[in-house]
Design a protein around this motif. Sequence first.
Motif, short mmCIF file in Angstrom:
data_model
loop_
_atom_site.label_atom_id
_atom_site.label_comp_id
_atom_site.label_asym_id
_atom_site.label_seq_id
_atom_site.Cartn_x
_atom_site.Cartn_y
_atom_site.Cartn_z
N HIS A 43 0.87 -1.24 -0.12
CA HIS A 43 -0.03 0.17 -0.03
C HIS A 43 0.92 1.23 -0.03
CE1 HIS A 43 -4.16 1.36 0.89
NE2 HIS A 43 -3.65 2.55 0.80
N HIS B 132 1.29 4.92 -1.96
CA HIS B 132 0.73 6.34 -2.96
C HIS B 132 1.49 6.78 -3.85
CE1 HIS B 132 -3.52 5.68 -1.47
NE2 HIS B 132 -2.86 5.35 -0.20
N LYS C 108 -8.79 -0.85 -6.50
CA LYS C 108 -9.12 0.13 -5.15
C LYS C 108 -10.34 0.57 -5.20
CE LYS C 108 -8.05 2.41 -1.35
NZ LYS C 108 -6.89 3.10 -1.14
N HIS D 65 -6.27 -0.79 6.15
CA HIS D 65 -6.24 -0.02 7.24
C HIS D 65 -6.86 -0.75 8.43
CE1 HIS D 65 -4.97 2.68 3.92
NE2 HIS D 65 -6.09 3.15 4.05
N ASP E 57 1.25 2.84 3.57
CA ASP E 57 0.39 4.16 3.01
C ASP E 57 1.17 5.32 3.09
OD1 ASP E 57 -2.20 4.92 2.37
OD2 ASP E 57 -2.64 5.86 4.21
ZN LIG Z 1 -3.92 4.55 1.37
#
Ligand SMILES: [Zn+2]
Length: 282
Positions: A17, A19, A125, A192, A243
């Motif tokens: 994960h 970005h 996603k 998450h 993340d």
């Molecule tokens: Zn994310």
Amino acid sequence: MTDARWRHAGIPVVDGHVHVNRFDLMTPAAQTTIRSNATFPLMERFVASPEAFLEHMDREGVAQSWLINYCAKKVMGYGPEVNEWVANYVEADPERLVAVGGVEVDAASEESIERLHDLGIQALKVHTVHQHVSPDDQRLEPAFAACERLGMPVIFHTGTSRFPGSDNRFADPAPIAAVCARHPKLRIILAHGGRPDHTQTALAILSKHPNAWLDLSSCPPRRLPDYFGDLEALAPRTLWGSDWPGPGVPGMGPNIEAFLALGLSAKANRAILRDNAMALLR
Ligand SMILES: [Zn+2]
């Protein structure tokens, strides 16, 4: 099993994960939030150069990254153009870079997923709170059916988001249970784990549905036992992710170090940090 080239307990870590997104398209309000991460300028550079990002992965001890892209034009500023972009980006090293893409809710047809698949995108996603959609919204059904047929996992954002325009009424993962039940062959990842308020709901879905996986991203690693309890027991269906560069995430490598400091068994670390993710993409 372990390899001395990899500095995190010898494990070639998969960060499921990350970005790497079209930050240039981001709305000014979202830009302000992402820039609150002091390490964001690094990522901005990597968006322009996959080679620079691969070198960064080497330094951080990460073997493979899943690049989480999605469509949320109204809230975040990026729409379907992200799919071709990320598909193109991963061509720099398809072994180490995994393209994750998205569809806008009103365009979530079977054909839209087939197009993603043809582009080389390996997972879908769905960002519930940025797309303002419940996971069990009927408009998403054709997309889920296509993902199930094509063997593409679906990654749901769960838990709240602090980006402006988020609708945190969609933070609760509870409706994901219905999607798991309707699509038993679809692999569903709860990104998450519902943190911070819905972690128990996420765990209940995991225990009831064998096609549900937990993704630890964006949780401060030292808080994981508070959020999820016995990670050893959860290890067979838990995936690692940072993340980064989301708000408050120090970095890919530092997060792995903090996770290893929890002192789980070598078997659990290996499953969470690599093997489960590799198996999901078969
Ligand atoms: Zn994310």
